[in-house]
Design a protein around this motif. Structure first.
Motif, PDB file in Angstrom:
ATOM      1  N   ARG A 186       1.486   2.422 -13.250  1.00 54.67           N
ATOM      2  CA  ARG A 186       2.379   1.286 -13.448  1.00 54.67           C
ATOM      3  C   ARG A 186       1.640  -0.013 -13.132  1.00 54.67           C
ATOM      4  N   PRO A 187       1.700  -1.023 -14.018  1.00 53.58           N
ATOM      5  CA  PRO A 187       1.009  -2.293 -13.733  1.00 53.58           C
ATOM      6  C   PRO A 187       1.532  -2.951 -12.459  1.00 53.58           C
ATOM      7  N   LEU A 188       0.625  -3.542 -11.708  1.00 51.74           N
ATOM      8  CA  LEU A 188       1.023  -4.292 -10.525  1.00 51.74           C
ATOM      9  C   LEU A 188       1.715  -5.583 -10.936  1.00 51.74           C
ATOM     10  N   ASP A 189       2.737  -5.952 -10.192  1.00 53.71           N
ATOM     11  CA  ASP A 189       3.529  -7.143 -10.525  1.00 53.71           C
ATOM     12  C   ASP A 189       4.159  -7.654  -9.237  1.00 53.71           C
ATOM     13  N   PHE A 190       3.389  -8.450  -8.484  1.00 52.79           N
ATOM     14  CA  PHE A 190       3.843  -8.869  -7.161  1.00 52.79           C
ATOM     15  C   PHE A 190       5.040  -9.810  -7.296  1.00 52.79           C
ATOM     16  N   HIS A 191       6.124  -9.455  -6.632  1.00 47.18           N
ATOM     17  CA  HIS A 191       7.376 -10.216  -6.720  1.00 47.18           C
ATOM     18  C   HIS A 191       7.839 -10.505  -5.299  1.00 47.18           C
ATOM     19  N   SER A 192       8.019 -11.779  -4.973  1.00 44.11           N
ATOM     20  CA  SER A 192       8.387 -12.272  -3.640  1.00 44.11           C
ATOM     21  C   SER A 192       7.102 -12.492  -2.831  1.00 44.11           C
ATOM     22  N   PRO A 193       7.134 -13.394  -1.867  1.00 42.78           N
ATOM     23  CA  PRO A 193       5.957 -13.585  -1.004  1.00 42.78           C
ATOM     24  C   PRO A 193       5.520 -12.275  -0.339  1.00 42.78           C
ATOM     25  N   TYR A 194       6.477 -11.454   0.050  1.00 40.86           N
ATOM     26  CA  TYR A 194       6.131 -10.160   0.660  1.00 40.86           C
ATOM     27  C   TYR A 194       5.344  -9.299  -0.313  1.00 40.86           C
ATOM     28  N   GLY A 195       5.824  -9.217  -1.562  1.00 40.74           N
ATOM     29  CA  GLY A 195       5.089  -8.453  -2.565  1.00 40.74           C
ATOM     30  C   GLY A 195       3.685  -8.992  -2.762  1.00 40.74           C
ATOM     31  N   CYS A 196       3.544 -10.307  -2.739  1.00 40.61           N
ATOM     32  CA  CYS A 196       2.230 -10.935  -2.911  1.00 40.61           C
ATOM     33  C   CYS A 196       1.304 -10.631  -1.735  1.00 40.61           C
ATOM     34  N   SER A 197       1.814 -10.746  -0.517  1.00 35.74           N
ATOM     35  CA  SER A 197       0.951 -10.547   0.654  1.00 35.74           C
ATOM     36  C   SER A 197       0.546  -9.085   0.809  1.00 35.74           C
ATOM     37  N   LYS A 198       1.496  -8.180   0.592  1.00 38.24           N
ATOM     38  CA  LYS A 198       1.166  -6.754   0.687  1.00 38.24           C
ATOM     39  C   LYS A 198       0.294  -6.325  -0.488  1.00 38.24           C
ATOM     40  N   GLY A 199       0.562  -6.915  -1.661  1.00 39.57           N
ATOM     41  CA  GLY A 199      -0.274  -6.610  -2.812  1.00 39.57           C
ATOM     42  C   GLY A 199      -1.703  -7.075  -2.620  1.00 39.57           C
ATOM     43  N   THR A 200      -1.868  -8.240  -1.996  1.00 30.32           N
ATOM     44  CA  THR A 200      -3.197  -8.746  -1.679  1.00 30.32           C
ATOM     45  C   THR A 200      -3.916  -7.787  -0.739  1.00 30.32           C
ATOM     46  N   ALA A 201      -3.224  -7.366   0.315  1.00 28.01           N
ATOM     47  CA  ALA A 201      -3.805  -6.407   1.260  1.00 28.01           C
ATOM     48  C   ALA A 201      -4.182  -5.108   0.560  1.00 28.01           C
ATOM     49  N   ASP A 202      -3.280  -4.616  -0.255  1.00 22.97           N
ATOM     50  CA  ASP A 202      -3.472  -3.387  -1.036  1.00 22.97           C
ATOM     51  C   ASP A 202      -4.770  -3.470  -1.837  1.00 22.97           C
ATOM     52  N   GLN A 203      -4.938  -4.562  -2.584  1.00 29.39           N
ATOM     53  CA  GLN A 203      -6.094  -4.688  -3.462  1.00 29.39           C
ATOM     54  C   GLN A 203      -7.393  -4.934  -2.695  1.00 29.39           C
ATOM     55  N   TYR A 204      -7.329  -5.631  -1.581  1.00 32.61           N
ATOM     56  CA  TYR A 204      -8.518  -5.791  -0.746  1.00 32.61           C
ATOM     57  C   TYR A 204      -8.997  -4.431  -0.219  1.00 32.61           C
ATOM     58  N   VAL A 205      -8.070  -3.609   0.228  1.00 32.37           N
ATOM     59  CA  VAL A 205      -8.447  -2.304   0.779  1.00 32.37           C
ATOM     60  C   VAL A 205      -9.064  -1.428  -0.305  1.00 32.37           C
ATOM     61  N   VAL A 206      -8.481  -1.433  -1.492  1.00 29.51           N
ATOM     62  CA  VAL A 206      -9.059  -0.680  -2.608  1.00 29.51           C
ATOM     63  C   VAL A 206     -10.463  -1.205  -2.931  1.00 29.51           C
ATOM     64  N   ASP A 207     -10.610  -2.522  -2.969  1.00 28.19           N
ATOM     65  CA  ASP A 207     -11.879  -3.101  -3.398  1.00 28.19           C
ATOM     66  C   ASP A 207     -12.992  -2.932  -2.376  1.00 28.19           C
ATOM     67  N   TYR A 208     -12.675  -2.858  -1.084  1.00 27.22           N
ATOM     68  CA  TYR A 208     -13.744  -2.689  -0.098  1.00 27.22           C
ATOM     69  C   TYR A 208     -14.450  -1.341  -0.254  1.00 27.22           C
ATOM     70  N   ALA A 209     -13.784  -0.376  -0.869  1.00 27.06           N
ATOM     71  CA  ALA A 209     -14.476   0.873  -1.210  1.00 27.06           C
ATOM     72  C   ALA A 209     -15.457   0.621  -2.357  1.00 27.06           C
ATOM     73  N   ARG A 210     -15.032  -0.180  -3.344  1.00 32.32           N
ATOM     74  CA  ARG A 210     -15.895  -0.492  -4.485  1.00 32.32           C
ATOM     75  C   ARG A 210     -17.052  -1.414  -4.085  1.00 32.32           C
ATOM     76  N   SER A 211     -16.725  -2.507  -3.417  1.00 36.30           N
ATOM     77  CA  SER A 211     -17.717  -3.557  -3.155  1.00 36.30           C
ATOM     78  C   SER A 211     -18.682  -3.206  -2.027  1.00 36.30           C
ATOM     79  N   TYR A 212     -18.181  -2.478  -1.021  1.00 35.49           N
ATOM     80  CA  TYR A 212     -19.006  -2.217   0.154  1.00 35.49           C
ATOM     81  C   TYR A 212     -19.214  -0.730   0.438  1.00 35.49           C
ATOM     82  N   GLY A 213     -18.647   0.135  -0.397  1.00 30.53           N
ATOM     83  CA  GLY A 213     -18.831   1.568  -0.183  1.00 30.53           C
ATOM     84  C   GLY A 213     -18.073   2.121   1.005  1.00 30.53           C
ATOM     85  N   MET A 214     -17.111   1.354   1.513  1.00 40.25           N
ATOM     86  CA  MET A 214     -16.345   1.823   2.672  1.00 40.25           C
ATOM     87  C   MET A 214     -15.357   2.917   2.274  1.00 40.25           C
TER      88      MET A 214
END
Length: 360
Positions: free
Chosen positions: A162-190
């Motif tokens: 399902r496409p991500l679609d952040f709705h409300s500040p809460y959705g935006c802040s948690k979505g940001t956290a979500d994507q950072y955690v996913v990306d740190y595996a890609r960018s830094y191998g964590m």
């Protein structure tokens, strides 16, 4: 050499203390970082201390404090990052605080982990709100529930595709956290992994109107207080008993290297999907009377239907929820009813003592 430690941020909260209890019961050392801002969590911390003594280490700190987070991560083999601002309503009232806790707090955890010679695995609890309001999902009314017209979605729930679609500040802040955690595996191998959570419930949950609705409804009923339904009460969620969630966390930990960099939807699935009206029916069965109800307008970002498709995580780990909604709600009701009765007895004893003291 120091013993291996698991860090749980927000570890005095409902989910955190249940995971901590399971790990501590296995003889593992646990460090809990919590700012104790949520009502009831000090009781959870006291319970953990009584149960487990010196295996538990507590750090009174806030995830917005990068230095404190960095110190708490030191020596941890894995980090379960649960500390968060958890309510859409609060995020609308104070979006800056919501952002700082959820987005910046998660960034602080990731950077603290990345700074270690060997980065600990990081597990984040995200939210179904990263998928937005799901306004495009065509629904029909069946009984007292909304259900998808699409038979595939009705049978399986909402999947990670399902496409991500952040709705409300809460959705935006948690979505940001979500994507950072996913990306740190890609960018830094964590080694990082995300759970996009639906509705979790169970013992040691002190629900409020904004978060933890299953416990909130039961607590209001036990106190004889009116429950406000926002919308028509036919909105549907899949509920997951907290012990089943802890099982999922432990399986994620065991399979972290293989699953790193992925996000999984986590909830009870279609078999444990209930509407708000269904919960009121179950409370009436358990309590012997139906709670008083008031109605108010729909709230921002409130999905009429959200049920997790957990098949990806099931295929990868063999996980299955064991506690059905009917049974689990009964277990939570019994736990909350016992606490309610105990507090009533203490209040009555205190009142009697005050009267006696006044008589002298």
């Amino acid at each position: 050499m120091t013993e291996p430690t698991t860090l749980i941020t927000g570890g005095a909260g409902f989910v955190g203390c249940n995971l901590a209890h399971r790990l501590l019961a296995q003889g593992r050392r646990v460090r809990v970082l919590d700012n104790l801002s949520r009502p009831g969590v000090e009781q959870n911390l006291q319970w953990l201390r009584q149960q487990h003594g010196k295996l538990l280490e507590f750090v009174l700190a806030d995830v917005r404090d990068a230095a404190a987070v960095n110190q708490a991560v030191n020596g941890a083999q894995q980090v379960f990052h649960f500390a968060a601002q958890v309510a859409v309503t609060t995020s609308l009232e104070n979006p800056r605080e919501d952002f700082e806790v959820n987005a910046l707090g998660t960034f602080n955890v990731l950077e603290a982990a990345r700074a270690r010679p060997v980065a600990p695995a990081v597990f984040l609890t995200s939210t179904n709100k990263v998928y937005g309001g799901l306004e495009d999902l065509e629904l029909s009314v069946q009984g007292q529930r909304y259900l998808p017209v699409d038979a595939g979605v009705a049978a399986s729930g909402i999947g990670e595709q399902r496409p991500l679609d952040f709705h409300s500040p809460y959705g935006c802040s948690k979505g940001t956290a979500d994507q950072y955690v996913v990306d740190y595996a890609r960018s830094y191998g964590m080694t990082t992994l995300v759970f996009r959570m639906s509705c979790i419930y169970g013992p040691r949950q002190f629900g409020t109107e904004d978060q933890g609705w299953v416990a909130h409804f039961i607590l209001r009923a036990l106190r004889g207080e009116r429950i406000t339904l926002y919308g028509d009460g036919m909105q549907v969620r899949d509920v997951l008993y907290v012990d089943d969630l802890v099982d999922a966390f432990l399986l994620a930990e065991q399979n972290a290297q293989r699953l790193k960099g992925r996000a999984f939807n986590m909830g009870g699935g279609p078999r444990n999907a209930i509407s708000l009206q269904d919960l009121l029916d179950r409370i009436e069965q358990l309590h012997g009377q139906r709670p008083a109800i008031a109605h108010d307008a729909w709230r921002t970002g409130d999905q009429r239907y959200y049920v997790s498709d957990t098949s990806s995580f099931q295929r990868e780990t063999g996980w299955q929820p064991k506690v059905g909604a009917t049974e689990g709600i009964g277990l939570l009701f019994d736990w909350l009813a016992a606490r309610h009765a105990q507090r009533g007895a203490v209040a009555a004893a205190n009142a009697t003592a005050a009267v006696a003291a006044g008589a002298h």
